[in-house]
Motif scaffolding. Structure first.
Motif, PDB file in Angstrom:
ATOM      1  N   ASP A 207       0.858  -1.262   0.052  1.00  0.00           N
ATOM      2  CA  ASP A 207      -0.120   0.028  -0.167  1.00  0.00           C
ATOM      3  C   ASP A 207       0.681   1.436   0.101  1.00  0.00           C
ATOM      4  N   ASP A 208       1.978   1.254   0.725  1.00  0.00           N
ATOM      5  CA  ASP A 208       2.794   2.388   0.736  1.00  0.00           C
ATOM      6  C   ASP A 208       3.566   2.718  -0.409  1.00  0.00           C
ATOM      7  N   ILE A 209       4.088   1.536  -1.056  1.00  0.00           N
ATOM      8  CA  ILE A 209       4.920   1.502  -2.296  1.00  0.00           C
ATOM      9  C   ILE A 209       3.792   2.084  -3.482  1.00  0.00           C
ATOM     10  N   ALA A 210       2.539   1.501  -3.476  1.00  0.00           N
ATOM     11  CA  ALA A 210       1.633   1.731  -4.562  1.00  0.00           C
ATOM     12  C   ALA A 210       1.372   3.198  -4.265  1.00  0.00           C
ATOM     13  N   PHE A 211       1.239   3.828  -3.290  1.00  0.00           N
ATOM     14  CA  PHE A 211       0.806   5.279  -2.899  1.00  0.00           C
ATOM     15  C   PHE A 211       1.900   6.122  -3.492  1.00  0.00           C
ATOM     16  N   ASN A 212       3.009   5.869  -2.952  1.00  0.00           N
ATOM     17  CA  ASN A 212       4.313   6.841  -3.354  1.00  0.00           C
ATOM     18  C   ASN A 212       4.219   6.713  -5.235  1.00  0.00           C
ATOM     19  N   ALA A 214       1.903   6.347  -7.200  1.00  0.00           N
ATOM     20  CA  ALA A 214       0.673   7.324  -7.740  1.00  0.00           C
ATOM     21  C   ALA A 214       0.865   8.778  -7.445  1.00  0.00           C
ATOM     22  N   ARG A 215       1.571   9.172  -6.210  1.00  0.00           N
ATOM     23  CA  ARG A 215       2.039  10.373  -5.982  1.00  0.00           C
ATOM     24  C   ARG A 215       2.929  11.023  -6.932  1.00  0.00           C
ATOM     25  N   MET A 216       3.619  10.144  -7.448  1.00  0.00           N
ATOM     26  CA  MET A 216       4.758  10.411  -8.546  1.00  0.00           C
ATOM     27  C   MET A 216       4.328  10.813  -9.649  1.00  0.00           C
ATOM     28  N   GLY A 217       2.788  10.300 -10.026  1.00  0.00           N
ATOM     29  CA  GLY A 217       2.247  10.396 -11.217  1.00  0.00           C
ATOM     30  C   GLY A 217       2.471   9.193 -12.188  1.00  0.00           C
ATOM     31  N   VAL A 218       2.975   7.988 -11.661  1.00  0.00           N
ATOM     32  CA  VAL A 218       3.264   6.985 -12.758  1.00  0.00           C
ATOM     33  C   VAL A 218       2.101   6.478 -13.133  1.00  0.00           C
ATOM     34  N   LYS A 221      -3.171  11.094 -13.766  1.00  0.00           N
ATOM     35  CA  LYS A 221      -3.084  12.218 -13.078  1.00  0.00           C
ATOM     36  C   LYS A 221      -4.047  12.389 -11.897  1.00  0.00           C
ATOM     37  N   SER A 222      -5.383  11.771 -12.386  1.00  0.00           N
ATOM     38  CA  SER A 222      -6.352  11.582 -11.315  1.00  0.00           C
ATOM     39  C   SER A 222      -5.940  10.995  -9.858  1.00  0.00           C
ATOM     40  N   LEU A 223      -5.059   9.950 -10.025  1.00  0.00           N
ATOM     41  CA  LEU A 223      -4.524   9.288  -8.948  1.00  0.00           C
ATOM     42  C   LEU A 223      -3.328  10.154  -8.337  1.00  0.00           C
ATOM     43  N   ARG A 224      -2.882  11.011  -9.052  1.00  0.00           N
ATOM     44  CA  ARG A 224      -1.719  11.933  -8.234  1.00  0.00           C
ATOM     45  C   ARG A 224      -2.472  12.972  -7.652  1.00  0.00           C
ATOM     46  N   ALA A 225      -3.733  13.392  -8.205  1.00  0.00           N
ATOM     47  CA  ALA A 225      -4.351  14.326  -7.649  1.00  0.00           C
ATOM     48  C   ALA A 225      -5.078  13.948  -6.204  1.00  0.00           C
ATOM     49  N   GLU A 226      -5.409  12.734  -6.337  1.00  0.00           N
ATOM     50  CA  GLU A 226      -6.100  12.248  -4.996  1.00  0.00           C
ATOM     51  C   GLU A 226      -5.143  12.005  -3.904  1.00  0.00           C
ATOM     52  N   THR A 227      -3.746  11.760  -4.282  1.00  0.00           N
ATOM     53  CA  THR A 227      -2.589  11.623  -3.072  1.00  0.00           C
ATOM     54  C   THR A 227      -2.174  12.699  -2.840  1.00  0.00           C
TER      55      THR A 227
END
Length: 658
Positions: A207-212, A214-218, A221-227
């Motif tokens: 969960d932590d790896i996936a969140f990071n 997503a935050r980097m925009g991998v 964009k919508s996931l990056r915005a949510e994070t």
């Protein structure tokens, strides 16, 4: 001395435990007060400290996909993404658990482990608790953020989703700890523990790896915005008027850590204790030594002179049970009697003729790193040249295994010089009906209860592997049509006199060469059938001789009773057959240095045919193809060949003698 130093000394050392800011404020206050109002000064310092603690006791929502489960709308890509990550993490942990779970035939707890592994197991418990953060995080969030406080910060979010997210964290954490416990229980090597820990930690941190990422925009964009939205920047401060509640939270988390520690320690201690007692090793084994002979074994019975005896190693085949003792960290297996696989009697009604048997032992010797077969009365030499601290007659290849069933390769055997042989070791326990060869029922104690007279067949042996058909309870010799029958006895639950898991046959009559007052029995002695004659032996089966007969039968041992030397007149080929039927036999003739350990052997088969055997069951008729008779005098010794009146004319049967 400065005024600040004077103020510090007057405060009794309290200032040394405060922050720099507190020290300055308290010092200034004391200068102004002149040191006359210490209580007011202390209250002021405590207020400053509480304010500073409050400033640093601010929490934010964890940066994890678990948080997106309640901050993102259910139909949004962010929620679906976080749900998939959570499901994937739980699925992988469950798969790991299914691989680690203790099942017979897969994922078994090892019989025992070395000291290095034990130390690593207990050290890893503390490491696991330090690595595991989902449980304390979920519990801390639930205790620190009550519903009212949550709604005051996020009125648009659902508090119940927040609770479910925290519970999910706790579940993942306990899945991690359960996997840890099973990994430690099954561990055989130190590195295996640490490699498995690395794999589990990766699964838990998905969960932590996936969140990071997503935050980097991998991903999008919508996931990056949510994070990166406001929810992850919102601060939850500790309420000043609820200090007691904060202390309760701290105590609660400490209690959870302590309970988890106790749970893991108790589980590991329980397994370690059972390992040290040998509970994960087979309690009873069957040992089968191949047909090896030491013709001049050195036997030293206490109180008697050294003597040389012919040691036929299969004499010591049979059941060996753990006796509760251990040697060099492994259990000791003790030889059992050959009648029913229980302990030898420690007393005898006639010690002169029925010796009290001292059993052989199988144990592990760390000095030579091998499992060994040994007997306290049998030595390699009659001199003191064998000064080993672990005298052995057979020894395995060098190994550190704790479970004797895991011993691989041939064994070394002493027969005057070192040779090599095969030793088969089979566990006598069962876990399912198939372990009883479908000829019995596996009981809760791990023993097979064999069927008795099931469709005309009685089964014996630890795995019900020996079949005694009703038709073969009486067998016939081919030469004289002499009869031999099993011996009924009240001493056995099958009503049979047994030896080495085979029925014993007694001569009934028909052979003109045997005196009717003699008792002759066919008794299995480890890997061969012996025909043993007891002259004038009828008295053994009289009412007066029952006690003697029972002691002799239940404590029979082919080596210590000198079966080959005392009355054995015929011997079979080496065999594992259930009965004497289909086995070649030989009359023992001359004995001496010129001959082998069994003496000169003269075939008892008709026409000296190899593989013909001597005995047949009651309804058995030897038959051959008529066109396959290559020699005209096949009948020999008064035998005749006649066509059957039944079946087919192309078959012949060798009838009974005239």
């Amino acid at each position: 001395m400065t005024q600040e130093d004077t103020a510090a000394s007057r405060s009794g050392g309290h200032l040394s435990e405060r922050s720099d800011l507190s020290s300055v404020v308290v010092a200034s206050a004391e200068i102004e007060l002149g040191g006359d109002d210490a209580n007011s000064l202390k209250e002021a310092a405590d207020t400053i400290d509480e304010t500073k603690e409050e400033e640093f006791d601010v929490i934010k929502l964890p940066e994890s996909t678990h948080t997106l489960l309640f901050t993102a709308p259910i139909k949004s890509p962010a929620f679906r993404f976080s749900f998939i990550i959570a499901a994937l993490s739980i699925l992988c942990l469950l798969l790991a658990l299914s691989n680690n779970i203790i099942l017979r035939g897969g994922g078994e707890i090892p019989a025992n482990v070395g000291m290095a592994v034990k130390v690593a197991q207990y050290a890893s418990i503390f490491i696991a608790l330090l690595m595991e953060e989902e449980i304390p995080t979920g519990l801390y969030l639930l205790r620190r953020i009550p519903k009212a406080y949550f709604k005051s910060k996020f009125p648009e979010l659902c508090y119940h989703k927040f609770v479910v997210s925290c519970i999910l964290r706790i579940c993942v954490g306990y899945l991690f700890l359960v996997n840890v416990l099973f990994i430690l229980m099954r561990a055989r090597e130190v590195l295996d523990i640490f490699f498995d820990f690395i794999a589990l930690q990766f699964l838990q941190q998905l969960d932590d790896i996936a969140f990071n990422l997503a935050r980097m925009g991998v991903f999008s964009k919508s996931l990056r915005a949510e994070t990166t939205n406001k929810y992850f920047r919102t601060e939850f401060k500790k309420e000043v008027d609820k200090a007691e509640k904060s202390r309760r939270i701290s105590l609660f988390l400490k209690a959870i850590y302590f309970m988890n520690l106790i749970g893991l320690l108790c589980g590991q201690i329980y397994v370690s204790r059972k390992q040290s007692r040998g509970d994960y090793q087979c309690k009873s084994i069957t040992v089968i030594i191949k047909d090896e002979v030491w013709e001049e074994s050195v036997v030293q019975v206490p109180g008697k002179d050294i003597e040389k005896m012919v040691l036929i190693y299969p004499y010591f085949n049979g059941h060996y049970n753990q006796d509760g003792s251990s040697h060099d960290g492994r259990p000791v297996y003790v030889e059992q009697n050959k009648f029913d696989g229980t302990e030898f009697n420690t007393t005898s009604p006639d010690p002169v003729h029925i010796r009290v048997k001292v059993p052989a032992r199988i144990k592990y010797c760390k000095s030579i790193r091998a499992w060994v077969f040994t007997h306290e009365y049998i030595r390699k030499s009659n001199s003191t040249r064998d000064d080993s601290d672990c005298p052995w007659l057979l020894r395995s290849e060098e190994t550190d295994v704790f479970d004797i069933e895991e011993v691989q390769g041939p064994w070394q055997i002493w027969a005057g010089v070192i040779g090599r042989t095969d030793v088969d070791i089979v566990c006598n326990e069962c876990s399912e009906k198939a372990d009883c060869n479908l000829n019995g029922v596996c009981k809760n104690d791990g023993k097979c209860e064999c069927y008795n007279n099931e469709e005309g067949v009685t089964f014996i042996g630890p795995h019900c592997e020996v079949r005694l058909k009703d038709d073969c309870r009486t067998i016939y010799g081919e030469l004289y049509n002499d009869t031999w029958s099993v011996i009924p006895t009240p001493w056995d639950d099958k009503g049979l006199w047994q030896s080495y898991d085979r029925p014993v046959y007694r001569y009934q009559g028909g052979n003109p060469l045997i005196n009717d007052t003699d008792v002759v029995v066919l008794v299995y002695s480890g890997d061969r059938w012996f025909g043993v004659r007891q002259r004038q032996g009828e008295r053994l089966f009289s009412k007066e001789g029952q006690e003697f007969l029972k002691a002799a039968a239940t404590n029979y041992h082919a080596f210590w009773d000198r079966a080959l030397q005392n009355g054995t007149i015929v011997v079979s080929d080496a065999t594992t057959k259930d009965t004497p039927v289909g086995v070649d036999f030989y009359r023992i003739g001359e004995r001496g240095d010129q001959f082998g350990p069994y003496g000169a052997l003269y075939s008892l088969q008709l026409n000296n045919q190899t593989g013909r055997g001597v005995f047949r069951c009651t309804d058995s008729r030897p038959f051959v193809y008529a066109d396959a008779l290559p020699f005209p005098n096949i009948t020999g010794s008064g035998r005749r060949i006649s066509h059957t009146e039944e079946l087919f004319d192309t078959f012949l049967w060798l009838g009974d003698p005239n």
